[in-house]
Motif scaffolding. Structure first.
Motif, PDB file in Angstrom:
ATOM      1  N   VAL A 104       0.829  -1.206   0.000  1.00 20.68           N
ATOM      2  CA  VAL A 104       0.000   0.000   0.000  1.00 20.68           C
ATOM      3  C   VAL A 104       0.862   1.253   0.000  1.00 20.68           C
ATOM      4  O   VAL A 104       0.521   2.265  -0.598  1.00 20.68           O
ATOM      5  N   GLY A 105       2.011   1.164   0.644  1.00 20.67           N
ATOM      6  CA  GLY A 105       2.873   2.351   0.710  1.00 20.67           C
ATOM      7  C   GLY A 105       3.760   2.512  -0.517  1.00 20.67           C
ATOM      8  O   GLY A 105       4.675   3.314  -0.531  1.00 20.67           O
ATOM      9  N   GLU A 106       3.505   1.722  -1.526  1.00 22.60           N
ATOM     10  CA  GLU A 106       4.352   1.728  -2.724  1.00 22.60           C
ATOM     11  C   GLU A 106       4.389   3.107  -3.374  1.00 22.60           C
ATOM     12  O   GLU A 106       3.378   3.779  -3.513  1.00 22.60           O
ATOM     13  N   SER A 107       5.575   3.534  -3.751  1.00 23.07           N
ATOM     14  CA  SER A 107       5.697   4.902  -4.269  1.00 23.07           C
ATOM     15  C   SER A 107       5.646   4.961  -5.786  1.00 23.07           C
ATOM     16  O   SER A 107       5.945   5.989  -6.357  1.00 23.07           O
ATOM     17  N   ARG A 108       5.288   3.846  -6.419  1.00 28.37           N
ATOM     18  CA  ARG A 108       5.293   3.842  -7.890  1.00 28.37           C
ATOM     19  C   ARG A 108       4.237   4.811  -8.438  1.00 28.37           C
ATOM     20  O   ARG A 108       3.267   5.155  -7.774  1.00 28.37           O
ATOM     21  N   ASP A 109       4.454   5.250  -9.678  1.00 24.05           N
ATOM     22  CA  ASP A 109       3.547   6.199 -10.340  1.00 24.05           C
ATOM     23  C   ASP A 109       2.249   5.489 -10.696  1.00 24.05           C
ATOM     24  O   ASP A 109       2.233   4.560 -11.491  1.00 24.05           O
ATOM     25  N   HIS A 110       1.155   5.924 -10.086  1.00 21.11           N
ATOM     26  CA  HIS A 110      -0.116   5.242 -10.306  1.00 21.11           C
ATOM     27  C   HIS A 110      -0.639   5.385 -11.732  1.00 21.11           C
ATOM     28  O   HIS A 110      -1.354   4.522 -12.219  1.00 21.11           O
ATOM     29  N   SER A 111      -0.274   6.495 -12.412  1.00 19.83           N
ATOM     30  CA  SER A 111      -0.768   6.633 -13.792  1.00 19.83           C
ATOM     31  C   SER A 111      -0.133   5.574 -14.686  1.00 19.83           C
ATOM     32  O   SER A 111      -0.773   5.016 -15.578  1.00 19.83           O
ATOM     33  N   ASN A 112       1.132   5.258 -14.435  1.00 26.00           N
ATOM     34  CA  ASN A 112       1.776   4.178 -15.193  1.00 26.00           C
ATOM     35  C   ASN A 112       1.152   2.836 -14.862  1.00 26.00           C
ATOM     36  O   ASN A 112       0.962   1.990 -15.726  1.00 26.00           O
ATOM     37  N   LEU A 113       0.858   2.644 -13.590  1.00 29.34           N
ATOM     38  CA  LEU A 113       0.260   1.390 -13.138  1.00 29.34           C
ATOM     39  C   LEU A 113      -1.100   1.180 -13.824  1.00 29.34           C
ATOM     40  O   LEU A 113      -1.426   0.075 -14.260  1.00 29.34           O
ATOM     41  N   LYS A 114      -1.863   2.237 -13.945  1.00 29.20           N
ATOM     42  CA  LYS A 114      -3.158   2.142 -14.622  1.00 29.20           C
ATOM     43  C   LYS A 114      -2.976   1.710 -16.074  1.00 29.20           C
ATOM     44  O   LYS A 114      -3.708   0.857 -16.593  1.00 29.20           O
ATOM     45  N   LYS A 115      -1.973   2.306 -16.738  1.00 27.81           N
ATOM     46  CA  LYS A 115      -1.698   1.937 -18.142  1.00 27.81           C
ATOM     47  C   LYS A 115      -1.314   0.464 -18.242  1.00 27.81           C
ATOM     48  O   LYS A 115      -1.739  -0.253 -19.154  1.00 27.81           O
ATOM     49  N   GLU A 116      -0.474   0.021 -17.306  1.00 21.10           N
ATOM     50  CA  GLU A 116      -0.019  -1.379 -17.336  1.00 21.10           C
ATOM     51  C   GLU A 116      -1.189  -2.347 -17.132  1.00 21.10           C
ATOM     52  O   GLU A 116      -1.271  -3.393 -17.773  1.00 21.10           O
ATOM     53  N   ILE A 117      -2.085  -1.982 -16.207  1.00 19.04           N
ATOM     54  CA  ILE A 117      -3.256  -2.840 -15.945  1.00 19.04           C
ATOM     55  C   ILE A 117      -4.141  -2.932 -17.202  1.00 19.04           C
ATOM     56  O   ILE A 117      -4.567  -4.015 -17.602  1.00 19.04           O
ATOM     57  N   ASN A 118      -4.386  -1.799 -17.834  1.00 23.50           N
ATOM     58  CA  ASN A 118      -5.203  -1.813 -19.043  1.00 23.50           C
ATOM     59  C   ASN A 118      -4.529  -2.559 -20.182  1.00 23.50           C
ATOM     60  O   ASN A 118      -5.190  -3.219 -20.994  1.00 23.50           O
ATOM     61  N   GLN A 119      -3.192  -2.477 -20.238  1.00 26.84           N
ATOM     62  CA  GLN A 119      -2.462  -3.216 -21.271  1.00 26.84           C
ATOM     63  C   GLN A 119      -2.601  -4.725 -21.052  1.00 26.84           C
ATOM     64  O   GLN A 119      -2.787  -5.492 -22.006  1.00 26.84           O
ATOM     65  N   LEU A 120      -2.536  -5.139 -19.770  1.00 23.57           N
ATOM     66  CA  LEU A 120      -2.726  -6.563 -19.447  1.00 23.57           C
ATOM     67  C   LEU A 120      -4.098  -7.050 -19.920  1.00 23.57           C
ATOM     68  O   LEU A 120      -4.223  -8.123 -20.510  1.00 23.57           O
TER      69      LEU A 120
END
Length: 635
Positions: free
Chosen positions: A555-571
């Motif tokens: 939960v405390g992950e500092s990764r960029d959430h906008s990139n994470l959203k793109k990766e999820i949609n790509q999956l």
């Protein structure tokens, strides 16, 4: 007395009553008078919804392509059967006559036979909306092969799942496809899919976009040279009434797609009869359904239904927005289209562009407007009625499903008075029932419940390929001796039906049924994701769109959430296809669950819909505190 073409409301009620009181006699008359049989049936109908088992016209022999093509040659040989309108309006339309269709289907059938395809073999067709798609379907039917069309927008993973499930030995595809200004590398998707499909021996490739593609030695063959060398003559394989005609996959609420099996005779009789009446088709009409043949709408109401009636059916490769939002109306004007059948999603997208575009086109040829895929909302209904139909062309809001094979509830144009958002009355022979919370049938009008069908119709799917147990559990266990549709509906004061939406975990996005489980599975494959839940929420264009609630492992992950959203949609795009991409993704520290661990999607749905006034009692949840957090951060 022929009941084949219903012309007024009194006749509808008269014919409907007969079809319900004496179903066997009714369908026997329809079948006898309007189709070509090699041998008559021994019995019209045997059925048992407990097993479940349904057979129509048992013992009859026929070939559906003789009914769709051969029998029209003497009287309609020079009539356009398929009118191909390509993606680019600057390219000329192609008129394929019934005689040319006969020759091209025979050539394709002879190629398939030469490649070792026999009666009962499964053939996967992954082809864009070009003539080869319709012709390959009919070629399979001509030789008794079972076609399995996969929508050419699905990913390699979705394609390989379907190929393996039905054990296809041959795949038909093209080098690529046009979609508006874009081209899509279909052959590349097929190559990727076939890495995990050991059963496929041959791939036939049609040329469409003239791209450079890799052809695998010993497996891949260019289609056109084989067709050029093949004979234009050929006998149709004589089929039993209950021989499978095709398998078509539909999203389930659980992960694995369901391969619905449709058989030959009942499907032919019902699609032909519904087409004639639901669209009030007349001899010289030009009929256009904008769906893709990769869906049941295209099978029944671009290919089989129209051709069985000797109709001219438009095959449209393009999209409504290319080269501009006047494209649909340009096609209607150019080909003088009489019946126009499209999805509410398309209507909403066009309405958003305003009605001014329409004023540039002559739509006076239109006689009937139809909608399919999801219930049409009132605003879109009025826009369609006033601007496209000019108040003169009745709108048929048709309700039916992949499992049904043909239209089940619909107004009949110029016969049934229409009512916005209502599918109105059951089609001839269809016996609906609304069921209450305690499993009782709700009698009378002004009731709302779960929509079931009490009696079999000729085009009901007979099973799920390779999994009859799942077929029984999905459709025949919720209510005794009933087919359960998975939809809710209400019946108004005059007996009109309105579909209120799915009651299971399937969300209809742009007319496509998307099961939530496979999308959640794809999201959960992301290494950062712990858990996810998908719900639908109202969307101006798509009707419903997908909203995901996602819990991360750290939960405390500092990764960029906008990139994470793109990766999820790509999956999701890779696993299922771009049609299943998420509109909104909300990251949350937890998901509301019952004490037994079940995610309370009802609560998540209300939050996504911005309706938090009545969430019910959340105190009994395992983690009620997360609800407030989700509401606070809702998108």
């Amino acid at each position: 007395m022929s009941n084949y073409h219903i012309k007024h409301l009194e006749e509808y009620f008269q014919v409907y009553r007969k079809s319900v009181r004496e179903p066997e006699k009714f369908w026997e008359e329809i079948a006898e008078e309007h189709f070509l049989w090699r041998k008559k049936w021994d019995s019209v109908l045997k059925w048992d919804f407990k097993t479940p088992e349904v057979t129509w016209f048992e013992g009859a022999k026929l070939n559906i392509t003789e009914n769709c093509i051969d029998r029209h040659l003497a009287t309609r040989g020079d009539k356009t059967a398929i009118l191909f309108e390509p993606n680019d309006p600057k390219d000329p339309a192609e008129h394929i006559t019934y005689r040319q269709l006969y020759e091209r289907v025979n050539q394709f059938a002879n190629v398939l036979k030469a490649e070792g395809v026999k009666k009962g073999d499964r053939v996967c067709i992954y082809v864009p909306m070009i003539p080869e798609l319709a012709i390959s379907i009919l070629a399979c039917a001509r030789i008794g092969a079972i076609h399995s069309v996969v929508f050419a927008g699905f990913s390699a993973t979705a394609l390989s799942t379907r190929i393996n499930d039905s054990d296809c030995k041959l795949v038909i595809t093209s080098d690529g496809s046009y979609r508006g200004a874009k081209t899509i590398d279909l052959k590349g998707i097929v190559d990727e899919a076939l890495d995990s499909c050991p059963g496929v021996l041959t791939v036939l490739v049609a040329k469409r976009i003239q791209s450079d593609i890799v052809m695998k030695d010993g497996r891949d063959k260019w289609l056109q040279p084989l067709l050029d060398a093949a004979s234009k003559e050929g006998d149709a394989e004589i089929m039993d009434a209950e021989d499978p005609l095709f398998i078509l996959y539909t999203s389930g609420s659980t992960g694995q797609p369901k391969g619905m099996v449709h058989t030959t005779a009942g499907y032919m009789v019902y699609t032909a009869y519904t087409f004639k009446n639901a669209f009030q088709y007349r001899e010289n009409d030009v009929y256009w359904c904008t769906a893709d043949i990769g869906w049941i709408t295209g099978h029944s109401y671009i290919v089989y239904g129209p051709l069985a009636n000797g109709a001219t059916t438009v095959l449209f490769e393009g999209v409504p927005s290319y080269p501009d939002y006047g494209r649909f109306w340009d096609v209607v004007q150019k080909h003088k289209v009489s019946q126009f059948y499209t999805a509410p999603t398309a209507i909403r997208a066009l309405a958003k562009q305003g009605a001014e575009i329409i004023e540039n086109y002559d739509l006076s040829s239109l006689k009937v407007l139809g909608t399919v895929g999801e219930p049409i909302n009132e605003e879109a209904w009025h826009w369609y009625n006033e601007n496209v139909g000019k108040g003169k062309s009745p709108i048929i809001d048709t309700w039916w499903q992949t499992e049904n094979g043909g239209i089940m509830i619909t107004p009949i144009p110029y016969v049934t008075p229409t009512k916005p958002t209502y599918a109105t009355l059951p089609f001839i022979g269809i016996q609906p029932a609304l069921m209450g919370d305690n499993g009782e049938e709700l009698i009378g009008n002004q009731v709302e419940g779960r929509l079931c069908i009490k009696f079999p119709w000729p085009s009901i799917a007979r099973t799920i390929w390779g999994d009859h147990k799942r077929y029984k559990e999905t459709y025949f266990t919720a209510y005794e001796n009933m087919y359960f549709t998975g939809d809710g509906a209400l019946r108004d004061e005059v007996g009109y039906y309105r579909i209120t939406g799915r009651v299971d975990d399937v969300i209809i996005v742009s007319g496509h049924n998307l099961g939530t489980a496979p999308i959640e599975d794809a999201i959960n494959e992301h290494p950062a994701v712990a858990e996810s839940a998908i719900v639908g929420f109202p969307h101006d264009i798509k009707g419903s769109a997908l909203y995901a609630y996602v819990t991360l492992k750290d939960v405390g992950e500092s990764r960029d959430h906008s990139n994470l959203k793109k990766e999820i949609n790509q999956l999701i795009s890779d696993r299922i296809g771009a049609i299943a991409k998420l509109e909104k993704i909300q990251f949350t520290s937890g998901l509301p669950k019952t004490r037994s661990g079940k995610i309370m999607r009802r609560i998540l749905r209300k939050i996504a819909e911005k309706d938090t006034s009545n969430l019910g009692d959340t105190s009994t949840l395992l983690n009620p505190e997360c609800v407030e957090e989700i509401i606070k951060n809702a998108l």
